[in-house]
Design an enzyme around this catalytic site. Structure first.
Site, short mmCIF file in Angstrom:
data_model
loop_
_atom_site.label_atom_id
_atom_site.label_comp_id
_atom_site.label_asym_id
_atom_site.label_seq_id
_atom_site.Cartn_x
_atom_site.Cartn_y
_atom_site.Cartn_z
N GLU A 149 0.81 -1.22 0.00
CA GLU A 149 0.00 0.00 0.00
C GLU A 149 0.84 1.27 0.00
OE1 GLU A 149 -0.83 -2.71 1.60
OE2 GLU A 149 -2.88 -3.12 0.96
N HIS A 209 -9.19 -5.34 10.18
CA HIS A 209 -9.82 -5.10 8.88
C HIS A 209 -11.09 -4.27 8.99
CE1 HIS A 209 -7.27 -8.55 8.14
NE2 HIS A 209 -7.46 -8.46 6.84
#
Lengths: 329, 436
Positions: A60, A129
């Site tokens: 990322e 998450h």
């Protein structure tokens, strides 16, 4: 106007913007060949090819950084987070580069990047998450933060975000992808960033919400009307930053009572900011303290039944409103 | 000559140090470069080095003591030398070491008390019984509980919140309560079965304190709390005073104004007498000025005038130099201005002595509160007929007036007050002197 899902609305927005502007491209994990983890980009790779849909490895910080660099040079990247929680590893890119470059370059460099993807709890994917980081993102001047609740808003706001010259955090909710709603077909249908919408008119109390909580607030309003004859007004923020103060204050001045409903954690959450706004700008219009419900102040639970109660539901909203109106349950 | 060793500044942010251990004891030999003690700062524990040679004569600080930077901790000198006496600046014990970190942990426990209760706790808050609507809206300290909106609406509608029953949480008055209160007439208590006549009613209300009332309150609290008041009283035979007033008025009041027609009040005569007496006993015409006592060269005589919602004290300047007629005329003008609210600030300030008179209300004796910066106030009561013993030991009908004096004991003593009252009494009992 067609009735389509939230997911389809996002896909349509992406496709239309890729077609409209050759600088737009999508990058992320599994966005191209795999068709997207949540199928938002399904079919787009086949349709637009390698240049416009780019699969990235699990990196990322790298691909958000790449997107930011690309945006400095004139492209308009849309970076998909498989889960929004993964944005933290690229936080330095987002808050040190994306948010501040326009300021630090004296307005010479724009950063027209959109970082989008599913946020929030609700799909039993555990604490790492299930983050709801809109309050964090909104803390950085220069970042715009958008949280659509309906398919039409998803489409109109995503198109505006892609066209915007500033970095936008576009937070979807996994739980909303399958929701259906009427969405205009017009390829130039956009919704300006920074405009809240009154989703339901009412006179007795204002429920301020964003994202999936808008739908809970609307459900709660229906119950309140039916069971207590309380007319709740539901204000959907749509953008956390810029924040539409006028719409919030106008509604509070009309109803004199306000309940803030958010999926954020309570401490330093979005609702805290709005609560401050209301007491400062509409103190004389309050007939009750500003009430607020938010997620449980703990990392998200994995256990499905426990996870279910960690985020406010319509029932909780109804209970809190009853409490505010001193109605015994 | 012994050297005093002070608590050194061992870090940039250090303000105090805790001496946790002495490394040298009293009597020990010290050489330059020795470490004499361990000191805990806000950051670390460090050793204190000295650059003296000699003996450790005295430890001024015990192990565990916290002292400010620069405060003496010990003395070093020649063997057998007397350690000097010093004052140690101790400090409050420092907070748990490394307060920066402990702050964070404290904060984390706070969300429990946050308004935004986590959803999991919702069950508790909902099952708690809603407060009954009859809870009183006034707190024990007299504050009315009302929402901001209710306050605003009440002000617009002119509703007195102290009379409104609140139905909000904890009895808080909400908008609907104010609206309801404004519609329903103020009915007397239900179920009363007393006689149906009344003597009229009193409107209950709460008013904002006016500027004048606030000023009066402030000045008088200051006076009564700062000036130690003492009280004296004298009884005046007021027969001559009543007679001379009657004589003057029966003649002068008949004359047209342009010919000098005037009607004196008892107060005019008292003002004149008060000013004259102050010339005879100047000690009364003084002021406490903290470090000095000021003797005024003129009598600036204030007198109380009751007006609609307060009290003002206009001042007749240089009253000692003014004739009864001048005082009377000036007092009349000042009273009119006071009632019309046209007094200028300089007409109300700078007094040196004050007269207050409640005789017209039948009050026979009382004591006023001293006007700030005066040394005394005269309180004049009504002249009443009462049996008195005359010079021939007969009980006859006499006229008596009581004059009280409140004195500021910082400035004057009882004797001065008594002398003044005596002088005043004599003037009032031989009032012809007042018209000279």
């Amino acid at each position: 106007m067609a009735v389509i899902t939230y997911r389809q609305a996002l896909k349509d927005a992406l496709a239309e913007e890729i077609e409209r502007d050759e600088n737009v491209f999508i990058m992320g994990e599994e966005v191209a060949q795999y068709n997207g983890a949540y199928k938002v980009t399904e079919g787009l790779w086949k349709r637009f090819g390698d240049k416009r849909l780019v699969d990235a490895p699990i990196s990322e910080a790298g691909f958000i950084g790449l997107g930011i660099g690309a945006s400095f040079l004139g492209l308009r990247p849309v970076i998909e987070m498989m889960f929004f929680s993964f944005v933290y590893v690229a936080w330095d890119q987002a808050v040190n580069n994306a948010s501040s470059l326009r300021y630090m370059s004296g307005g010479k460099i724009n950063c027209p990047i959109v970082i989008r993807g599913p946020a929030n709890a609700g799909t039993n994917v555990g604490a790492t998450h299930s983050h709801t980081p809109e309050n964090l993102a909104a803390n950085f001047p220069g970042l715009k933060v958008v949280v659509p609740a309906t398919p039409a808003d998803a489409k109109g706001l995503l198109k505006s975000s892609i066209r915007d010259n500033d970095p936008v955090f576009f937070m979807e909710s996994t739980l909303l992808y399958g929701n259906e709603g009427e969405v205009p077909d017009d390829p130039d249908f956009t919704i300006p960033l920074g405009k809240a919408e009154v989703k339901l008119e009412g006179s007795d109390i204002t429920l301020v919400a964003h994202g999936a909580m808008v739908l809970e607030a609307l459900k709660a309003a229906k119950i309140l009307k039916k069971e207590q004859n309380i007319d709740a007004e539901v204000v959907d923020l749509r953008s956390i930053r810029p924040l539409d103060k006028e719409t919030i204050l106008k509604s509070v001045k009309k109803t004199n009572k306000v309940l803030l409903v958010e999926e954020n954690k309570p401490f330093c959450g979005v609702g805290a900011q709005i609560s401050h706004l209301i007491q400062r700008e509409a103190f004389d219009y309050l007939d009750s303290p500003v009430h607020r419900i938010s997620a449980v102040d703990a990392p998200a639970f994995y256990s499905p039944p426990v996870e279910k109660i960690q985020v406010p539901s319509a029932d909780v909203v109804v209970r809190e409103v009853r409490h505010m109106f001193q109605i015994k349950a | 000559m012994a050297e005093i060793i002070e608590m050194p500044k061992l870090s940039d942010t250090m303000t105090t140090g805790t001496l946790i251990k002495w490394l040298k004891q009293e009597g020990d030999e010290i050489s330059s470069g020795d470490m004499i003690a361990e000191v805990e700062t806000d950051k670390a524990t460090m050793e204190v080095e000295v650059f003296e040679d000699g003996r450790l004569l005295k430890q001024y600080v015990q192990e565990g003591d916290s002292v400010a930077i620069g405060s003496p901790i010990c003395a070093i000198g020649e063997e057998g030398e007397e350690a000097p006496e010093v004052e140690v600046e101790t400090a409050a014990p420092p907070e748990e070491s490394d307060s920066d970190e402990s702050d964070g942990t404290n904060e984390e426990e706070e969300p429990e008390t946050d308004d935004a209760e986590p959803v999991a706790e919702e069950n508790e808050s909902v099952s708690a019984p809603a407060p009954a609507p009859s809870v009183k809206s006034t707190t024990d300290d007299g504050r009315v509980k009302a929402s901001p909106l209710a306050r605003k609406v009440a002000e617009e509608m002119g509703v007195d919140l102290s009379r409104v029953q609140g139905t909000g949480p904890g009895g808080r008055i909400v908008k609907a309560d104010v609206e309801q209160a404004s519609q329903s007439p103020q009915t007397p208590g239900a179920g009363t079965s007393g006689p149906s006549f009344t003597f009229g009613s009193i409107e209950e209300k709460t008013e904002k304190v006016s500027n004048m009332r606030a000023t009066i309150a402030k000045a008088l609290v200051k006076s009564k709390t700062e000036a130690p008041h003492f009280y004296l009283q004298s009884e005046v035979d007021a027969e001559a005073l009543a007679n001379i007033r009657q004589d003057l008025n029966s003649f002068l009041a008949e004359l047209p104004a342009q010919d000098g027609g005037i009607k004196f009040t008892v107060n005019d005569l008292i003002l004149k007498a008060a000013a004259m007496a102050a010339v005879q006993v100047p000690g009364i015409n003084r002021s406490w000025q903290k470090d000095t006592i000021k003797q005024y060269g003129s009598v600036h005589l204030a007198f109380g005038v009751a007006i609609d919602d307060g009290l003002v004290t206009p001042v007749i300047r240089d009253a000692q130099n003014k004739s009864l007629r001048e005082i009377s005329t000036e007092a009349r003008e000042l009273i009119k201005k006071a009632r019309d609210r046209k007094l200028k600030p300089d007409e109300m300030s700078g007094s040196t002595l004050t007269v207050t008179n409640l005789g017209m209300f039948g009050i026979t004796d009382f004591y006023g509160i001293i006007n700030p910066n005066n040394a005394a106030i005269l309180s004049v009561g009504a002249t009443i007929k009462q049996p008195v013993v005359n010079a021939h030991d007969q009980i006859v009908v006499g006229y008596r007036m009581k004059v009280g004096l409140s004195g500021d004991h910082r400035v004057i003593d009882g004797a001065v007050g008594a002398q003044y009252l005596d002088a005043l009494r004599k003037l009032l009992e031989k009032p012809s002197i007042l018209v000279v």
